[in-house]
Motif scaffolding. Structure first.
Motif, short mmCIF file in Angstrom:
data_model
loop_
_atom_site.label_atom_id
_atom_site.label_comp_id
_atom_site.label_asym_id
_atom_site.label_seq_id
_atom_site.Cartn_x
_atom_site.Cartn_y
_atom_site.Cartn_z
N GLN A 79 -18.13 -43.87 37.34
CA GLN A 79 -19.34 -44.22 38.07
C GLN A 79 -19.86 -43.05 38.90
OE1 GLN A 79 -19.74 -48.24 39.78
NE2 GLN A 79 -17.68 -48.68 39.02
N SER A 80 -18.99 -42.09 39.19
CA SER A 80 -19.46 -40.89 39.89
C SER A 80 -20.22 -39.96 38.95
CB SER A 80 -18.27 -40.14 40.51
OG SER A 80 -17.47 -39.52 39.51
N ARG A 81 -19.95 -40.08 37.64
CA ARG A 81 -20.68 -39.27 36.67
C ARG A 81 -22.10 -39.77 36.48
NH1 ARG A 81 -17.19 -39.02 31.24
NH2 ARG A 81 -19.21 -38.22 30.49
N VAL A 82 -22.25 -41.10 36.43
CA VAL A 82 -23.55 -41.72 36.18
C VAL A 82 -23.70 -42.93 37.10
CG1 VAL A 82 -24.98 -42.96 34.49
CG2 VAL A 82 -23.60 -40.99 33.76
N LYS A 83 -24.85 -43.08 37.71
CA LYS A 83 -25.09 -44.26 38.53
C LYS A 83 -25.07 -45.51 37.67
CE LYS A 83 -28.46 -46.40 41.65
NZ LYS A 83 -29.76 -46.27 42.34
N HIS A 84 -24.37 -46.56 38.14
CA HIS A 84 -24.28 -47.82 37.42
C HIS A 84 -24.91 -48.94 38.25
CE1 HIS A 84 -21.38 -45.70 34.94
NE2 HIS A 84 -21.25 -46.75 34.16
N TYR A 85 -25.64 -49.80 37.59
CA TYR A 85 -26.12 -51.04 38.19
C TYR A 85 -25.30 -52.22 37.63
CZ TYR A 85 -30.53 -48.80 39.73
OH TYR A 85 -31.48 -48.01 40.33
N PHE A 86 -25.15 -53.25 38.43
CA PHE A 86 -24.53 -54.51 37.99
C PHE A 86 -23.05 -54.35 37.64
CE2 PHE A 86 -29.06 -54.63 36.82
CZ PHE A 86 -29.48 -55.67 37.65
N VAL A 87 -22.34 -53.58 38.43
CA VAL A 87 -20.89 -53.47 38.31
C VAL A 87 -20.28 -53.81 39.66
CG1 VAL A 87 -18.91 -51.95 37.88
CG2 VAL A 87 -20.96 -51.74 36.47
N GLY A 88 -19.45 -54.84 39.71
CA GLY A 88 -18.77 -55.21 40.95
C GLY A 88 -19.69 -55.65 42.06
N THR A 89 -20.79 -56.32 41.72
CA THR A 89 -21.78 -56.70 42.74
C THR A 89 -21.64 -58.15 43.21
OG1 THR A 89 -23.34 -57.24 40.96
CG2 THR A 89 -23.46 -55.02 41.90
N LEU A 90 -20.82 -58.96 42.55
CA LEU A 90 -20.72 -60.38 42.87
C LEU A 90 -19.33 -60.75 43.35
CD1 LEU A 90 -22.53 -61.92 39.76
CD2 LEU A 90 -23.52 -61.55 42.02
N GLY A 91 -19.25 -61.68 44.29
CA GLY A 91 -17.97 -62.27 44.67
C GLY A 91 -17.49 -63.23 43.60
N LEU A 92 -16.20 -63.49 43.57
CA LEU A 92 -15.64 -64.32 42.51
C LEU A 92 -16.17 -65.75 42.54
CD1 LEU A 92 -11.91 -63.13 42.57
CD2 LEU A 92 -13.70 -62.54 40.92
N GLU A 93 -16.58 -66.22 43.69
CA GLU A 93 -17.06 -67.59 43.80
C GLU A 93 -18.56 -67.72 43.56
OE1 GLU A 93 -14.52 -70.03 46.85
OE2 GLU A 93 -14.94 -68.09 47.77
N ALA A 94 -19.23 -66.61 43.30
CA ALA A 94 -20.68 -66.63 43.13
C ALA A 94 -21.08 -67.35 41.84
CB ALA A 94 -21.23 -65.22 43.13
N TYR A 95 -22.17 -68.09 41.93
CA TYR A 95 -22.77 -68.69 40.73
C TYR A 95 -23.82 -67.72 40.22
CZ TYR A 95 -25.62 -71.67 37.75
OH TYR A 95 -26.33 -72.17 36.69
N TYR A 96 -23.75 -67.42 38.94
CA TYR A 96 -24.68 -66.45 38.37
C TYR A 96 -25.01 -66.86 36.95
CZ TYR A 96 -26.83 -61.80 37.98
OH TYR A 96 -27.72 -60.76 37.86
N SER A 97 -26.26 -66.66 36.56
CA SER A 97 -26.69 -67.10 35.24
C SER A 97 -27.40 -65.96 34.51
CB SER A 97 -27.66 -68.28 35.37
OG SER A 97 -28.88 -67.86 35.98
N ALA A 98 -27.57 -66.15 33.21
CA ALA A 98 -28.30 -65.18 32.40
C ALA A 98 -29.75 -65.08 32.86
CB ALA A 98 -28.23 -65.55 30.92
#
Length: 303
Positions: A55-74
């Motif tokens: 991740q230091s080589r290239v900026k990443h989006y949407f990696v490790g952004t949610l807590g385990l209890e979060a509800y998330y959908s497509a």
């Protein structure tokens, strides 16, 4: 000038991460992650998330952004990715999205139906009913309230059944009434690059990766997240099997063999899904020059 979204996809274990870094560095673009489990924090080993060095080589989006209890959908993913793409395309001509979550990739490339957001009350109600009444009882109810979707649904997949009922009880309308199957037009060009290997080679990589994950600390990671085992984020290959080991039901060797087998099954499912998309240009992951030449040819501006 027309903008281009490159989509690098392929089955689990095929070798997308390193190739994505090389493409992103060549194009001067960040990487948008399209692996639904890598969005969650605290699961870096079991989800094979990009490391801190990567991740230091290239900026990443949407990696490790949610807590385990979060509800998330497509649908949420689609909206958030489109916002990021608008920002990024204001600064550059090419952006790279990579991963193997079929529904998330389709949500960005084709759009997802405007399905109502499910409230916590409805979601918990259906979850409790599924645990008490079981798969077959809810399938029978789906047939009554939404016979059109019942006729085409994968009835072996309880998630599909439960979600269809969630939509029905949230909106008062059948799930089938929200399904249009009409791709949305995007204000950018989409170029899909698929990575694949001969089955024996792919399966050997998957088998070896499981061994490496355990060596890297998968057992300890599973122990840390054990209190959250009820969360949907952990209803996935790698953790379900490790929890059985931690419960004392399985030996470590059996748990590892189950992870290998279930990972191979998932890879075949991914490849079956991708096979229906004629827009994908397929390469062996080691064909670096062929992939580079193709990227250069398709890039909106010269690299």
């Amino acid at each position: 000038m027309e903008k281009t979204l490159f989509v690098l996809l392929g089955p689990t274990g095929v070798g997308k991460t390193e190739r994505s870094l090389q493409i992103a560095e060549r194009l001067g673009t960040p990487i948008l992650n399209a692996d639904s489990r890598q969005l969650f924090r605290d699961l870096p080993i079991g989800t094979a998330a990009p490391t801190a060095i990567q991740q230091s080589r290239v900026k990443h989006y949407f990696v490790g952004t949610l807590g385990l209890e979060a509800y998330y959908s497509a649908a949420q993913y689609e909206g958030e990715v489109l916002q990021v793409l608008e920002q990024e395309f204001a600064q550059r001509d090419n952006v790279l999205l990579t991963g193997g979550s079929m529904l998330y990739i389709d949500a960005v490339c084709k759009g997802i139906d405007d399905i109502p957001t499910i409230s916590e009350a409805v979601r918990l109600s259906l979850k409790e009913r599924y645990e008490k009444e079981g798969h077959e009882r809810l399938a029978q109810e789906l047939q009554l309230v939404d016979p059109d979707y019942y006729a085409v649904a994968d009835l072996r997949n309880p998630k599909r059944i439960v979600h269809a009922l969630e939509v029905y009880y949230e909106s008062g309308q059948p799930y089938s009434s929200f399904r249009t199957a009409t791709p949305r037009q995007r204000p950018f060009r989409i170029v899909k690059i698929g990575l694949n290997r001969p089955r024996p080679e792919l399966f050997e990589r998957i088998n070896s990766r499981v061994t490496q994950m355990v060596a890297d600390g998968l057992i300890e990671e599973a122990k840390r997240v054990l209190p959250y085992r009820h969360c949907n984020a952990l209803n996935t290959v790698g953790y379900k099997e490790m929890f059985r080991y931690l419960d004392g039901e399985w030996t470590l060797d059996l748990a590892m063999e189950k992870i290998r087998r279930n990972s191979r099954v998932y890879a075949k499912k991914q490849l079956t899904w991708f096979a229906h998309d004629p827009a994908i240009h397929w390469f062996h992951p080691d064909a670096e020059k062929e992939i580079t030449d193709f990227v250069d040819q398709c890039a909106t501006s010269s690299v």
